[in-house]
Design a protein around this motif. Structure first.
Motif, PDB file in Angstrom:
ATOM      1  N   ILE A  19       8.512   2.569   4.000  1.00 18.96           N
ATOM      2  CA  ILE A  19       8.228   3.993   4.224  1.00 18.96           C
ATOM      3  C   ILE A  19       9.516   4.800   4.158  1.00 18.96           C
ATOM      4  O   ILE A  19       9.575   5.871   3.547  1.00 18.96           O
ATOM      5  CB  ILE A  19       7.527   4.196   5.583  1.00 18.96           C
ATOM      6  CG1 ILE A  19       6.123   3.591   5.557  1.00 18.96           C
ATOM      7  CG2 ILE A  19       7.442   5.684   5.932  1.00 18.96           C
ATOM      8  CD1 ILE A  19       5.432   3.577   6.908  1.00 18.96           C
ATOM      9  N   GLY A  20      10.569   4.281   4.785  1.00 20.14           N
ATOM     10  CA  GLY A  20      11.853   4.973   4.739  1.00 20.14           C
ATOM     11  C   GLY A  20      12.377   5.118   3.321  1.00 20.14           C
ATOM     12  O   GLY A  20      12.911   6.166   2.947  1.00 20.14           O
ATOM     13  N   LYS A  21      12.206   4.078   2.529  1.00 16.66           N
ATOM     14  CA  LYS A  21      12.682   4.128   1.140  1.00 16.66           C
ATOM     15  C   LYS A  21      11.841   5.089   0.299  1.00 16.66           C
ATOM     16  O   LYS A  21      12.370   5.831  -0.533  1.00 16.66           O
ATOM     17  CB  LYS A  21      12.641   2.732   0.523  1.00 16.66           C
ATOM     18  CG  LYS A  21      13.163   2.672  -0.909  1.00 16.66           C
ATOM     19  CD  LYS A  21      13.148   1.260  -1.432  1.00 16.66           C
ATOM     20  CE  LYS A  21      13.745   1.197  -2.842  1.00 16.66           C
ATOM     21  NZ  LYS A  21      12.978   1.977  -3.828  1.00 16.66           N
ATOM     22  N   GLU A  22      10.525   5.075   0.523  1.00 16.18           N
ATOM     23  CA  GLU A  22       9.643   5.907  -0.289  1.00 16.18           C
ATOM     24  C   GLU A  22       9.749   7.385   0.082  1.00 16.18           C
ATOM     25  O   GLU A  22       9.695   8.255  -0.789  1.00 16.18           O
ATOM     26  CB  GLU A  22       8.192   5.435  -0.134  1.00 16.18           C
ATOM     27  CG  GLU A  22       7.914   4.063  -0.707  1.00 16.18           C
ATOM     28  CD  GLU A  22       8.132   3.998  -2.204  1.00 16.18           C
ATOM     29  OE1 GLU A  22       7.647   4.904  -2.915  1.00 16.18           O
ATOM     30  OE2 GLU A  22       8.795   3.055  -2.670  1.00 16.18           O
ATOM     31  N   THR A  23       9.874   7.678   1.373  1.00 14.76           N
ATOM     32  CA  THR A  23       9.930   9.084   1.805  1.00 14.76           C
ATOM     33  C   THR A  23      11.353   9.621   1.840  1.00 14.76           C
ATOM     34  O   THR A  23      11.550  10.842   1.821  1.00 14.76           O
ATOM     35  CB  THR A  23       9.319   9.237   3.206  1.00 14.76           C
ATOM     36  OG1 THR A  23      10.074   8.457   4.152  1.00 14.76           O
ATOM     37  CG2 THR A  23       7.868   8.767   3.221  1.00 14.76           C
TER      38      THR A  23
ATOM     39  N   GLY B 116       0.816  -1.208   0.000  1.00 14.46           N
ATOM     40  CA  GLY B 116       0.000   0.000   0.000  1.00 14.46           C
ATOM     41  C   GLY B 116       0.848   1.255   0.000  1.00 14.46           C
ATOM     42  O   GLY B 116       0.522   2.241  -0.674  1.00 14.46           O
ATOM     43  N   VAL B 117       1.949   1.222   0.748  1.00 14.74           N
ATOM     44  CA  VAL B 117       2.860   2.372   0.776  1.00 14.74           C
ATOM     45  C   VAL B 117       3.483   2.593  -0.595  1.00 14.74           C
ATOM     46  O   VAL B 117       3.573   3.725  -1.087  1.00 14.74           O
ATOM     47  CB  VAL B 117       3.951   2.163   1.850  1.00 14.74           C
ATOM     48  CG1 VAL B 117       5.039   3.222   1.728  1.00 14.74           C
ATOM     49  CG2 VAL B 117       3.339   2.200   3.244  1.00 14.74           C
TER      50      VAL B 117
ATOM     51  N   ALA C  18      -1.234   9.714   2.808  1.00 11.51           N
ATOM     52  CA  ALA C  18      -1.634   8.346   2.469  1.00 11.51           C
ATOM     53  C   ALA C  18      -0.676   7.322   3.067  1.00 11.51           C
ATOM     54  O   ALA C  18      -1.098   6.257   3.543  1.00 11.51           O
ATOM     55  CB  ALA C  18      -1.703   8.189   0.952  1.00 11.51           C
ATOM     56  N   ILE C  19       0.614   7.634   3.060  1.00 11.36           N
ATOM     57  CA  ILE C  19       1.613   6.714   3.619  1.00 11.36           C
ATOM     58  C   ILE C  19       1.436   6.577   5.127  1.00 11.36           C
ATOM     59  O   ILE C  19       1.451   5.465   5.679  1.00 11.36           O
ATOM     60  CB  ILE C  19       3.033   7.204   3.277  1.00 11.36           C
ATOM     61  CG1 ILE C  19       3.326   6.992   1.784  1.00 11.36           C
ATOM     62  CG2 ILE C  19       4.080   6.483   4.127  1.00 11.36           C
ATOM     63  CD1 ILE C  19       4.643   7.588   1.321  1.00 11.36           C
ATOM     64  N   ILE C  20       1.248   7.701   5.814  1.00 15.14           N
ATOM     65  CA  ILE C  20       1.134   7.681   7.274  1.00 15.14           C
ATOM     66  C   ILE C  20      -0.112   6.927   7.724  1.00 15.14           C
ATOM     67  O   ILE C  20      -0.091   6.200   8.723  1.00 15.14           O
ATOM     68  CB  ILE C  20       1.125   9.126   7.820  1.00 15.14           C
ATOM     69  CG1 ILE C  20       2.483   9.786   7.575  1.00 15.14           C
ATOM     70  CG2 ILE C  20       0.790   9.145   9.313  1.00 15.14           C
ATOM     71  CD1 ILE C  20       2.511  11.273   7.883  1.00 15.14           C
TER      72      ILE C  20
ATOM     73  N   SER D 268      13.177   9.753   4.328  1.00 20.53           N
ATOM     74  CA  SER D 268      13.194  10.637   5.490  1.00 20.53           C
ATOM     75  C   SER D 268      13.005   9.822   6.765  1.00 20.53           C
ATOM     76  O   SER D 268      12.021   9.082   6.895  1.00 20.53           O
ATOM     77  CB  SER D 268      12.084  11.683   5.375  1.00 20.53           C
ATOM     78  OG  SER D 268      11.894  12.369   6.590  1.00 20.53           O
ATOM     79  N   VAL D 269      13.940   9.974   7.687  1.00 24.56           N
ATOM     80  CA  VAL D 269      13.796   9.329   8.997  1.00 24.56           C
ATOM     81  C   VAL D 269      12.643   9.965   9.760  1.00 24.56           C
ATOM     82  O   VAL D 269      11.891   9.288  10.475  1.00 24.56           O
ATOM     83  CB  VAL D 269      15.109   9.451   9.799  1.00 24.56           C
ATOM     84  CG1 VAL D 269      14.933   8.892  11.208  1.00 24.56           C
ATOM     85  CG2 VAL D 269      16.242   8.733   9.081  1.00 24.56           C
ATOM     86  N   LYS D 270      12.483  11.268   9.589  1.00 20.30           N
ATOM     87  CA  LYS D 270      11.428  12.000  10.293  1.00 20.30           C
ATOM     88  C   LYS D 270      10.051  11.431   9.973  1.00 20.30           C
ATOM     89  O   LYS D 270       9.269  11.105  10.877  1.00 20.30           O
ATOM     90  CB  LYS D 270      11.487  13.477   9.910  1.00 20.30           C
ATOM     91  CG  LYS D 270      10.290  14.291  10.374  1.00 20.30           C
ATOM     92  CD  LYS D 270      10.310  15.690   9.769  1.00 20.30           C
ATOM     93  CE  LYS D 270       9.007  16.425  10.038  1.00 20.30           C
ATOM     94  NZ  LYS D 270       8.984  17.764   9.402  1.00 20.30           N
ATOM     95  N   TRP D 271       9.735  11.283   8.689  1.00 18.85           N
ATOM     96  CA  TRP D 271       8.403  10.817   8.315  1.00 18.85           C
ATOM     97  C   TRP D 271       8.226   9.332   8.610  1.00 18.85           C
ATOM     98  O   TRP D 271       7.113   8.869   8.859  1.00 18.85           O
ATOM     99  CB  TRP D 271       8.129  11.120   6.846  1.00 18.85           C
ATOM    100  CG  TRP D 271       7.986  12.587   6.591  1.00 18.85           C
ATOM    101  CD1 TRP D 271       8.815  13.386   5.870  1.00 18.85           C
ATOM    102  CD2 TRP D 271       6.956  13.441   7.109  1.00 18.85           C
ATOM    103  NE1 TRP D 271       8.377  14.688   5.894  1.00 18.85           N
ATOM    104  CE2 TRP D 271       7.233  14.748   6.646  1.00 18.85           C
ATOM    105  CE3 TRP D 271       5.844  13.233   7.912  1.00 18.85           C
ATOM    106  CZ2 TRP D 271       6.427  15.840   6.960  1.00 18.85           C
ATOM    107  CZ3 TRP D 271       5.039  14.318   8.231  1.00 18.85           C
ATOM    108  CH2 TRP D 271       5.326  15.598   7.762  1.00 18.85           C
ATOM    109  N   THR D 272       9.314   8.594   8.613  1.00 15.05           N
ATOM    110  CA  THR D 272       9.228   7.184   9.017  1.00 15.05           C
ATOM    111  C   THR D 272       8.862   7.077  10.492  1.00 15.05           C
ATOM    112  O   THR D 272       8.007   6.268  10.879  1.00 15.05           O
ATOM    113  CB  THR D 272      10.565   6.466   8.754  1.00 15.05           C
ATOM    114  OG1 THR D 272      10.914   6.596   7.371  1.00 15.05           O
ATOM    115  CG2 THR D 272      10.465   4.992   9.111  1.00 15.05           C
TER     116      THR D 272
END
Length: 283
Positions: free
Chosen positions: A245-249, A11-12, A27-29, A251-255
């Motif tokens: 999520i880390g790969k798509e964003t 889904g991510v 959508a990811i979160i 960003s460590v923050k958004w993960t």
């Protein structure tokens, strides 16, 4: 969101089709609020054991389906609510329109599709899962078999977590099972069984009646079952999803935010349900 019913990691990845970076992040979160196939066995087993019964019958099958549908709808509603909350707070912005352009039709190349599906998707996701599952399996074995004093490390951890878990309508064993089940949601129930039986290895029950008896013997009530279902629906993403999520964003923050949002909401919901049940004298 619909792809998340199969796997939240998929889904991510599916969020790539959203052009707006802001809406893609939303959508990811919120993707984890949709139960993946790793959580369905836990939900179905608890519904069957504590709210429907294990005896066969068309009425019970219908009730089980309705209860499971209700849990799924709760996850969908939470997805919409959290999406709206995020869009009004940390991810403010102007809503964009969604346009899906269909490419020119080309005759599919079956061999190429199979090879790309296996190499680019299946093996890639499995590789991520193995990268986390292997060390996690070793960690679970160490927790269950290495003893400090008269108790295993797992028993010490469950005892430490128990007071906090009780506030959520759970117990220390259940909460620890979710923590150790970070690599895969499918192993949460086997870890709970292993902890209650103190076997040192992951164990599964072939009979739901026997499993229910074990859970009740260890203090489970209808409230424990409800809160376990809620926490199964609303808690942190699994390891593969977090890596995705880390790969798509990038960003460590958004993960970390994607990890924290469902965790905080899940704990709050369980605490609220458990508190209301206790104040109402239902348990």
């Amino acid at each position: 969101m619909c792809m998340g019913f199969g796997c939240n990691a998929a889904g991510v990845v599916g969020c790539r089709i959203i052009d707006s970076p802001r809406e893609r992040l939303i959508a990811i979160i919120t993707n984890n609020f949709v139960p993946c196939n790793g959580r369905f066995p836990t939900l179905i087993a608890i519904i069957t054991m504590f709210f429907v019964g294990t005896a066969p019958g068309p009425g019970k099958s219908l009730l089980s389906a309705l209860l499971l549908t209700g849990v799924i709808l709760l996850g969908v509603l939470l997805t919409f609510w959290v999406s709206r909350l995020l869009s009004a707070t940390i991810l403010k912005g102007i809503p964009s329109s969604f346009t899906l352009e269909l490419p020119p039709y080309r005759k599919p190349r079956i061999g190429q599709v199979i090879v790309r599906s296996v190499l680019d998707r299946t093996l890639f996701v499995l590789g991520r899962a193995v990268a986390v599952a292997a060390p996690a399996g070793l960690l679970i074995w160490i927790f269950a078999n290495v003893r400090v004093g008269d108790l295993s490390i797992l028993a010490h951890c469950t005892g430490f977590l128990d007071p906090f878990a009780r506030l959520l309508g759970l117990d220390g064993t259940i909460l620890m099972a979710f923590i150790l089940g970070f690599p895969a949601n499918e192993i949460v129930i086997p870890i709970i069984i292993m902890s209650y039986l103190a076997t040192g290895t992951l164990t599964d029950f072939t009979s739901l009646d026997a499993l229910r008896a074990l859970l009740v013997q260890n203090g489970w009530t209808w409230l424990t079952a409800v809160c376990t279902m809620l926490f199964s629906l609303i808690h942190w993403p699994c390891s593969t999803t977090c890596m995705t999520i880390g790969k798509e964003t990038k960003s460590v923050k958004w993960t970390l935010i994607s990890f924290a949002v469902p965790t905080v909401i899940g704990m709050a919901v369980c605490f609220l349900v458990a508190s209301l049940a206790r104040l109402s004298g239902l348990v």
